[in-house]
Design an enzyme around this catalytic site. Structure first.
Site, PDB file in Angstrom:
ATOM      1  N   HIS A  47       0.834  -1.216   0.000  1.00 28.88           N
ATOM      2  CA  HIS A  47       0.000   0.000   0.000  1.00 28.88           C
ATOM      3  C   HIS A  47       0.866   1.263   0.000  1.00 28.88           C
ATOM      4  O   HIS A  47       0.422   2.307   0.474  1.00 28.88           O
ATOM      5  CB  HIS A  47      -0.948   0.041   1.203  1.00 28.88           C
ATOM      6  CG  HIS A  47      -1.679  -1.235   1.450  1.00 28.88           C
ATOM      7  ND1 HIS A  47      -2.920  -1.510   0.908  1.00 28.88           N
ATOM      8  CD2 HIS A  47      -1.327  -2.339   2.154  1.00 28.88           C
ATOM      9  CE1 HIS A  47      -3.305  -2.723   1.285  1.00 28.88           C
ATOM     10  NE2 HIS A  47      -2.354  -3.250   2.044  1.00 28.88           N
ATOM     11  N   SER A  96      15.640  21.341 -16.188  1.00 27.19           N
ATOM     12  CA  SER A  96      14.460  22.154 -16.435  1.00 27.19           C
ATOM     13  C   SER A  96      14.924  23.408 -17.167  1.00 27.19           C
ATOM     14  O   SER A  96      16.034  23.893 -16.948  1.00 27.19           O
ATOM     15  CB  SER A  96      13.822  22.531 -15.097  1.00 27.19           C
ATOM     16  OG  SER A  96      13.104  23.738 -15.227  1.00 27.19           O
ATOM     17  N   LYS A 154      16.802  21.593 -10.965  1.00 25.95           N
ATOM     18  CA  LYS A 154      16.066  20.360 -11.287  1.00 25.95           C
ATOM     19  C   LYS A 154      16.886  19.345 -12.066  1.00 25.95           C
ATOM     20  O   LYS A 154      17.718  19.664 -12.893  1.00 25.95           O
ATOM     21  CB  LYS A 154      14.823  20.695 -12.151  1.00 25.95           C
ATOM     22  CG  LYS A 154      13.748  21.464 -11.474  1.00 25.95           C
ATOM     23  CD  LYS A 154      12.928  20.678 -10.464  1.00 25.95           C
ATOM     24  CE  LYS A 154      12.192  19.505 -11.041  1.00 25.95           C
ATOM     25  NZ  LYS A 154      11.030  19.907 -11.825  1.00 25.95           N
ATOM     26  N   GLU A 190       9.681   8.388 -17.008  1.00 27.62           N
ATOM     27  CA  GLU A 190       8.378   9.028 -17.246  1.00 27.62           C
ATOM     28  C   GLU A 190       7.878   8.729 -18.651  1.00 27.62           C
ATOM     29  O   GLU A 190       6.691   8.461 -18.868  1.00 27.62           O
ATOM     30  CB  GLU A 190       8.483  10.540 -17.042  1.00 27.62           C
ATOM     31  CG  GLU A 190       8.625  10.947 -15.590  1.00 27.62           C
ATOM     32  CD  GLU A 190       8.796  12.448 -15.446  1.00 27.62           C
ATOM     33  OE1 GLU A 190       7.903  13.082 -14.894  1.00 27.62           O
ATOM     34  OE2 GLU A 190       9.824  12.981 -15.902  1.00 27.62           O
TER      35      GLU A 190
END
Ligand code: ARG
Length: 470
Positions: A164, A285, A291, A298
């Site tokens: 979970h 970024s 970043k 992804e």
């Protein structure tokens, strides 16, 4: 334009046509922009067919040799960038035949004897997919090697295990990675099974009913490396199950990749910081200089949509089609081509990510498993070993956890006296039983995360996959 081969204009089709296609319809109908992908397989299939026609005496051996020479000439023209069919050719089958007739004259017109584009396209597609299945198997094996190599360098590293997405019990990191090796093996087995049903020859089924020309289907099947031939000509030209099966199996590959991708994404977040992404596989970024983004996992996660979509698209395209060939089938190609390309690209990208795109932060992982209650089950197991019934031990540990939470401490922070307030059977040795390494080490049931079991699994996979250098 060479006469006698259909496509594009009225002079091309049989004499029952008087007018050419409307230009919009000509474009709408054509598949050449994408089925050019099948060129090599179309040539291979045609060469096998031509030789067989010669061997069966349908055409002379001399003519068969000429046809083969012409087809090989087209292959070299294509390699030199000189074979560039257009919309007027409609599809790859007509494009090749038209060029053959231009090269050979009347002999070229004999190639299509005893065959139709319906069995031809099915043959081409199967030959093409069979090759791609072999490529994908190599990529999947490479990915297994990459996972195994990471696992081997983390045989003693711990990682929190979750259910979970809540901390559950600590794990050996190698065990976690080997779970993916298992999934990928199932994918490889499944794809191998699919390959068996791809590797059946429809060639010689002609349009739908077979042919009166004395051909030899076994001959072309053997020449093209097919395992056997379709027993029923209608089934042969209208079966696209193999495209669905491939896409379903590829969807599961994508599911597996996406699960690891998702884990890498959150492992790389500042909140987890379980892995560091290397510059080779991460991007920055355009605005925020601090970043480092996990674009590779992804994209893999995002590309699942394509492959699952193609599976749905193929099923819907085939559903309800009457026997035998229907033009709807032309829609199978872009779906299959894209599913094949996407899956292979994603497996390759994930291999590179595993090989050189990330580094596990062992200290951070060690700290993580020290700072939680994921050893609570082990207190219960400890009490069970002292003769306390499990459910009673479970309740008791729950109360201990509650007290620790109230005091903002961990189980290992309680003194022996404090433990004994909960149960008199608790002794000095409890402390040792709570250490994360020990918690992992004792899970020696078959398939468990205990270091000894994991070593067994590493040995198993190392010998099964080989050195990986071949
Ligand atoms: N371009 C067609 C396809 O992709 C080839 C077969 C055409 N057959 C026919 N009878 N129109 O399916």
């Amino acid at each position: 334009m060479a006469g006698g081969v259909t496509g594009g204009s009225a002079e091309g089709w049989s004499n029952r046509f008087e007018e050419g296609l409307h230009p919009v319809i000509e474009r709408f109908n054509a598949s050449i922009s994408f089925d050019i992908t099948l060129l090599q397989e179309d040539l291979d299939g045609s060469i096998a067919h031509a030789r067989m026609l010669g061997e069966c005496g349908v055409i002379s051996l001399e003519e068969a040799t000429q046809l083969e020479g012409g087809l090989e000439k087209i292959r070299s023209e294509a390699a030199a960038g000189e074979f560039q069919p257009g919309i007027v050719d409609e599809d790859i089958h007509f494009a090749v035949e038209r060029r053959l007739i231009a090269l050979l004259g009347p002999v070229g017109k004999k190639l299509h004897t005893g065959r139709s584009r319906n069995d031809q396209v099915g043959t081409d597609l199967r030959l093409w997919l069979r090759r791609r299945l072999d490529d994908l198997d190599c990529e999947l094996e490479r990915f297994q090697h990459a996972l195994l190599a990471q696992a081997e360098s983390h045989r003693q590293t711990l990682i929190p295990g979750y259910t979970h997405l809540q901390r559950a019990q600590p794990l050996c990191l190698a065990h976690h990675l080997l779970a993916y090796v298992e999934m990928i093996q199932r994918d490889r087995d499944r794809l191998k099974d699919v390959r068996g049903r791809v590797n059946i020859s429809p060639l010689g089924s002609a349009a739908l009913a077979g042919t009166s020309v004395p051909i030899d289907r076994q001959n072309t099947a053997a020449a093209l490396g097919f395992e056997c031939i379709y027993a029923n000509s209608l089934d042969a030209v209208s079966d696209r199950d193999f495209a669905v099966e491939y896409t379903a199996a590829a969807s599961l590959v994508m599911v597996h990749l996406s699960r690891l991708a998702e884990e890498v994404i959150f492992w790389a977040s500042e909140e987890f910081a379980f892995v560091r992404l290397s510059d080779r596989c991460a991007t920055g970024s355009s605005l925020m200089p601090q970043k480092k983004n996990p674009d590779v996992p992804e994209l893999v996660r995002g590309k699942c949509g394509r492959v699952f979509g193609h599976l749905q698209g193929l099923l819907t395209m085939i559903k309800g089609l009457p026997l035998a060939y229907n033009k709807d089938f032309q829609e199978d190609k872009e779906a299959l081509f894209d599913a094949v390309r996407t899956t292979k690209d994603c497996v390759e990208a994930m291999s590179i990510l595993m090989e050189q795109g990330l580094e596990f932060c062992s200290e951070r992982l060690a700290a993580a498993v020290e700072s939680d209650f994921s050893n609570a089950t082990d207190v219960a197991d400890y009490l069970v070993a002292k003769g306390v019934p499990f459910r009673e031990a479970y309740q008791l540990v729950g109360a201990v956890v509650k007290r620790c939470l109230e005091e903002g401490i961990l189980l290992c922070d309680l003194s022996l006296e404090q433990w004994q307030e909960f149960h008199s059977a608790i002794a000095e040795d409890l402390h040792e039983a709570l250490a994360p390494k020990r918690v992992v080490a004792v899970r020696i049931s078959e398939g468990g995360t205990g270091f000894d079991r994991v070593e067994e699994q590493l040995r198993h996979w190392r010998s099964r996959l080989g050195s990986g250098l071949s």
